[in-house]
Design an enzyme around this catalytic site. Sequence first.
Site, PDB file in Angstrom:
ATOM      1  N   TYR A 121       2.331   9.548 -11.289  1.00  0.00           N
ATOM      2  CA  TYR A 121       1.497   8.722 -10.416  1.00  0.00           C
ATOM      3  C   TYR A 121       0.657   7.719 -11.204  1.00  0.00           C
ATOM      4  CZ  TYR A 121      -1.806   7.383  -6.776  1.00  0.00           C
ATOM      5  OH  TYR A 121      -2.585   6.663  -5.896  1.00  0.00           O
ATOM      6  N   LYS A 137       1.060   3.551 -11.257  1.00  0.00           N
ATOM      7  CA  LYS A 137      -0.023   2.643 -10.895  1.00  0.00           C
ATOM      8  C   LYS A 137      -0.411   1.738 -12.068  1.00  0.00           C
ATOM      9  CE  LYS A 137      -0.400   3.827  -6.624  1.00  0.00           C
ATOM     10  NZ  LYS A 137      -0.027   2.878  -5.558  1.00  0.00           N
ATOM     11  N   ASN A 197       0.803  -1.222   0.000  1.00  0.00           N
ATOM     12  CA  ASN A 197       0.000   0.000   0.000  1.00  0.00           C
ATOM     13  C   ASN A 197       0.839   1.277   0.000  1.00  0.00           C
ATOM     14  OD1 ASN A 197      -2.644   1.502   0.478  1.00  0.00           O
ATOM     15  ND2 ASN A 197      -1.467   2.111   2.290  1.00  0.00           N
TER      16      ASN A 197
END
Length: 250
Positions: free
Chosen positions: A158, A162, A93
Site C-alpha cells: 500500500y 501510494k 480515489n
Amino acid sequence: MFMMLKNKVAIVTGGTRGIGFAVVKKFIENGAAVSLWGSRQETVDQALEQLKELYPDAKISGKYPSLKDTAQVTAMINQVKEEFGAVDILVNNAGISQSTSFYNYQPEEFQKIVDLNVTAVFNCSQAAAKIMKEQGGGVILNTSSMVSIYGQPSGCGYPASKFAVNGLTKSLARELGCDNIRVNAVAPGITRTDMVAALPEAVIKPLIATIPLGRVGEPEDIANAFLFLASDMASYVTGEILSVDGAARS
C-alpha cells in the site's frame, strides 16, 4: 451561495463510499456535475439513490468500469464527455489496502494493489488528459496517503503504491502544465472511514494520541482539500502532495 465548481464536470473514482462519496457530495454542493465510479453496479446504484434524495436537481451519473482495462476506461470517460459536455476534473480515489506482512506477501496480492492503486490512476489520467488538452485545460487529483511518506510496519504494497502515485503526480504536473492541466494529490492521515471505524478502541486510542489535533479526520475534512485543489482558488498550485493528517507526522 458561492459555488466553487459551478458548471464544472467531475469524475470521481471510488466514489460510492468513504472519502470518495464525501468528495462527490462536496463537488455537487459546489455546482459540479459529477460522474461517480465504483467497482460494482449495486454499490453505484445505491450511491446514486442516496445522492438523488439529497440533491434532486443535481447532474449525476454512475459507472463501474474495470479501471485496469484501458479500453473500458477510455470509453467511460468519453461517455461522460458526451453526457455532460466536458471533463474538467478527475479524482483518482479508487484504491485498496493490504496488511499482510512482508514475509507472507504473495506476488498476486502485490500485483492487485499495483493494478488498482497505480495502473488505474495512470489509465484514467491518460484518458482524461487527452480530453482536457483539447478543452484547453483541466484538473487531475489523486488520493495518496501519509504512509506514502512515512511507511508502515506491515502491508508494504500500500505505501509503495501510494509513493508511486506521488511520483506520477509530480511528473504529470511538470509534463502537462504546458496544456494548462494541474495535477495534485491529497495525502490523508487516519480518517473515519468504514475501515477505521471497524478498528477496536484499543487500537484507535493510541493512534489518536499521535495526532496533535486530538482526533481522527472526517471524510469531509479530506473532501474540503479536494474541493480547494479542484477550484480556481488553486489555479497556481500543481505538483503538490497536500497532507491532511492533523499534523500527525509533522
